[in-house]
Design an enzyme around this catalytic site. Sequence first.
Site, PDB file in Angstrom:
ATOM      1  N   HIS A   1      44.058  -0.683  48.406  1.00  0.00           N
ATOM      2  CA  HIS A   1      44.790   0.293  47.281  1.00  0.00           C
ATOM      3  C   HIS A   1      45.913   1.102  48.217  1.00  0.00           C
ATOM      4  O   HIS A   1      46.212   1.644  47.258  1.00  0.00           O
ATOM      5  CB  HIS A   1      43.584   1.304  46.976  1.00  0.00           C
ATOM      6  CG  HIS A   1      43.155   2.134  47.830  1.00  0.00           C
ATOM      7  ND1 HIS A   1      42.152   1.760  49.038  1.00  0.00           N
ATOM      8  CD2 HIS A   1      43.332   3.447  48.155  1.00  0.00           C
ATOM      9  CE1 HIS A   1      42.173   2.874  49.605  1.00  0.00           C
ATOM     10  NE2 HIS A   1      42.879   3.884  49.103  1.00  0.00           N
TER      11      HIS A   1
HETATM   12  C1  UD1 Z   1      43.273   8.552  46.572  1.00  0.00           C
HETATM   13  C2  UD1 Z   1      43.810   8.978  47.925  1.00  0.00           C
HETATM   14  C3  UD1 Z   1      43.527   8.104  48.986  1.00  0.00           C
HETATM   15  C4  UD1 Z   1      42.054   7.518  49.173  1.00  0.00           C
HETATM   16  C5  UD1 Z   1      41.787   7.011  47.653  1.00  0.00           C
HETATM   17  C6  UD1 Z   1      40.468   6.344  47.368  1.00  0.00           C
HETATM   18  C7  UD1 Z   1      45.484  10.785  47.958  1.00  0.00           C
HETATM   19  C8  UD1 Z   1      46.859  11.091  48.317  1.00  0.00           C
HETATM   20  N1  UD1 Z   1      45.004   9.491  48.092  1.00  0.00           N
HETATM   21  O1  UD1 Z   1      44.276   7.614  46.454  1.00  0.00           O
HETATM   22  O2  UD1 Z   1      43.558   8.754  50.103  1.00  0.00           O
HETATM   23  O3  UD1 Z   1      41.976   6.521  49.921  1.00  0.00           O
HETATM   24  O4  UD1 Z   1      42.086   8.066  46.647  1.00  0.00           O
HETATM   25  O5  UD1 Z   1      40.195   5.954  46.201  1.00  0.00           O
HETATM   26  O6  UD1 Z   1      44.671  11.691  47.692  1.00  0.00           O
HETATM   27  N2  UD1 Z   1      43.056   6.106  38.756  1.00  0.00           N
HETATM   28  C9  UD1 Z   1      42.062   5.703  37.778  1.00  0.00           C
HETATM   29  N3  UD1 Z   1      40.758   6.157  37.823  1.00  0.00           N
HETATM   30  C10 UD1 Z   1      40.270   7.073  38.556  1.00  0.00           C
HETATM   31  C11 UD1 Z   1      41.390   7.530  39.478  1.00  0.00           C
HETATM   32  C12 UD1 Z   1      42.458   7.062  39.578  1.00  0.00           C
HETATM   33  O7  UD1 Z   1      42.412   4.700  36.759  1.00  0.00           O
HETATM   34  O8  UD1 Z   1      39.279   7.545  38.524  1.00  0.00           O
HETATM   35  C13 UD1 Z   1      44.133   5.286  38.743  1.00  0.00           C
HETATM   36  C14 UD1 Z   1      45.252   6.090  37.992  1.00  0.00           C
HETATM   37  O9  UD1 Z   1      46.260   5.069  37.405  1.00  0.00           O
HETATM   38  C15 UD1 Z   1      45.937   6.769  39.039  1.00  0.00           C
HETATM   39  C16 UD1 Z   1      45.786   5.902  40.301  1.00  0.00           C
HETATM   40  O10 UD1 Z   1      44.529   5.386  40.169  1.00  0.00           O
HETATM   41  O11 UD1 Z   1      47.451   7.318  38.998  1.00  0.00           O
HETATM   42  C17 UD1 Z   1      45.941   6.473  41.587  1.00  0.00           C
HETATM   43  O12 UD1 Z   1      44.970   7.568  41.758  1.00  0.00           O
HETATM   44  P1  UD1 Z   1      45.114   8.916  42.995  1.00  0.00           P
HETATM   45  O13 UD1 Z   1      43.993   9.739  42.719  1.00  0.00           O
HETATM   46  O14 UD1 Z   1      46.505   9.265  42.687  1.00  0.00           O
HETATM   47  O15 UD1 Z   1      45.348   7.910  44.155  1.00  0.00           O
HETATM   48  P2  UD1 Z   1      44.336   6.781  44.950  1.00  0.00           P
HETATM   49  O16 UD1 Z   1      45.077   5.503  44.880  1.00  0.00           O
HETATM   50  O17 UD1 Z   1      43.245   6.818  44.172  1.00  0.00           O
END
Ligand code: UD1
Length: 363
Positions: free
Chosen positions: A207
Site C-alpha cells: 500500500h
Molecule cells: C496510512 C498511514 C500509513 C499506514 C497505513 C496503514 C499516514 C501518512 N499513512 O496510510 O503509514 O501504513 O495507513 O493502512 O498516516 N481509505 C478507505 N477506507 C479507509 C481508509 C482509507 O477507503 O478506512 C482510502 C481512501 O481512499 C484514502 C486512502 O485509502 O484516501 C489512503 O488512506 P490514508 O489514511 O490517507 O493513508 P493510508 O494509505 O491508509
Amino acid sequence: MKILHVVGARPNFMKVAPVHRAIAAYPQIWQILVHTGQHYDLNMSDIFFQQLGLPAPNINLEVGSGSHAVQTAQIMMRFEETVLKEKPDLVLVYGDVNSTVAAALVCAKLGVRVGHVEAGLRSFDRTMPEEINRLMTDQVADYLFTPSQDGDEHLLREGVSAQKIHFVGNVMIDTLVRLLPAAGRLWPRISSDLHLKDQRFGLVTLHRPSNVDDPAMLAQIMTTLADISHELPIVFPIHPRTRVRIASYDVQIKENGNMQLIDPIGYLDFLCLQQRAKLVITDSGGIQEETTYLNVPCLTVRENTERPVTVEQGTNILVGRDMALLREETQRVLAGASRKGTVPPLWDGHAAERIAVIVTGLG
Ligand code: UD1
C-alpha cells in the site's frame, strides 16, 4: 490521573490495545480513547476494535480521508477542542501515521505532556510521509518509548535527553503473543474458504505510495506476483488505496487462478495467514516485525526500513524495487534456503506493562 490515547489508522489499533489493557490494571487511572477517524471502513477499523477486545472509542473525530495537509489540519483542529475539554494529564500517541503527529503537535502547543509509543525508528528516507511524522513527533514528545535499541541511539543523536527515552520493547508483539492462539484456531475455516494448504502459499500486502502510486511500478509488481503464483499460490488482501490504483491505472492482472485478491481482513485472520504462510511479501512496517517474531520469511518491497533489527536479527530481506531480486529471493525460500532469525530483545509480550509502570508512576 487522566490518560488520553489517540489512534486513527489500522496499524495503531494493535499498538494501543495492550497499553490500554496494562493501564486498566490501575483503577485510579482514568483512560479516554480517541479515534481520529483517519481510517473508517468497517474492515479497516471496527473489526480491529472487536477482535482486539478494545472498548469502543469514547470520542471519534471523524476526519476521514484527505491530502496530508487537510487530514493533519482537520485532526489538529478537532483534537485541540478535545484536549481543552478533557484536560488530560498525559496523551499517548502511537506509531507514525498522520494522526500521531497531529495529536502530538496539538499537545506540545497546549503544554500537555505527550508520550510516543514506538519512538526513535528511522528509515532516513524523508520522501516517506511516515518518516516526517516520526521526526516531528519525537521532537515534541516528553516520553519516548522505543521498541529496539537503535531507536535510543537515533534519539540521542537528535538531541533528545536520555531521561525521556525508555527502551520498553515492542507493543505490537504484545498483541501478537496474546492473540496467536485465537488466530491459530481460525485456520480450518480460513484454509477451507481460501483453498489453502499449510506452508503452501504466499501472503502479500502492498500500500506504500512509492509502490502503488506509480503505475509502472505497480504494473511490474503485479506481473511479478502473477508469475510467482504459478509456483506458489498467492493471497493478497488489498488495501483500499491499492484497490483504487489498480482500477484507475487499468493495471493488468494476469489471472491464473492462483492469485486471490481479497478485501482487507481482520487482525486475527491476517495473523493466522502469516503464521501458516511459506513466505510474506510486503511493504508494511508492522508486518516486517510480525514475520520476524513468527520466524516466517519476509521479502520487503522497499529500498529501506525503519526497522533494521528485522533484517539484522530477523527473517526480513529488503528487495527494494528490484523485481528480479524478488523472484530470486522467492526461489531461495521455495528451495528451503531461507535464513532463520532470532527474536529481538524485549519483544516478549510485556512491553505495554513496562509503559504502564512508567506513565502511571505506580510500580
Ligand atoms: C496510512 C498511514 C500509513 C499506514 C497505513 C496503514 C499516514 C501518512 N499513512 O496510510 O503509514 O501504513 O495507513 O493502512 O498516516 N481509505 C478507505 N477506507 C479507509 C481508509 C482509507 O477507503 O478506512 C482510502 C481512501 O481512499 C484514502 C486512502 O485509502 O484516501 C489512503 O488512506 P490514508 O489514511 O490517507 O493513508 P493510508 O494509505 O491508509
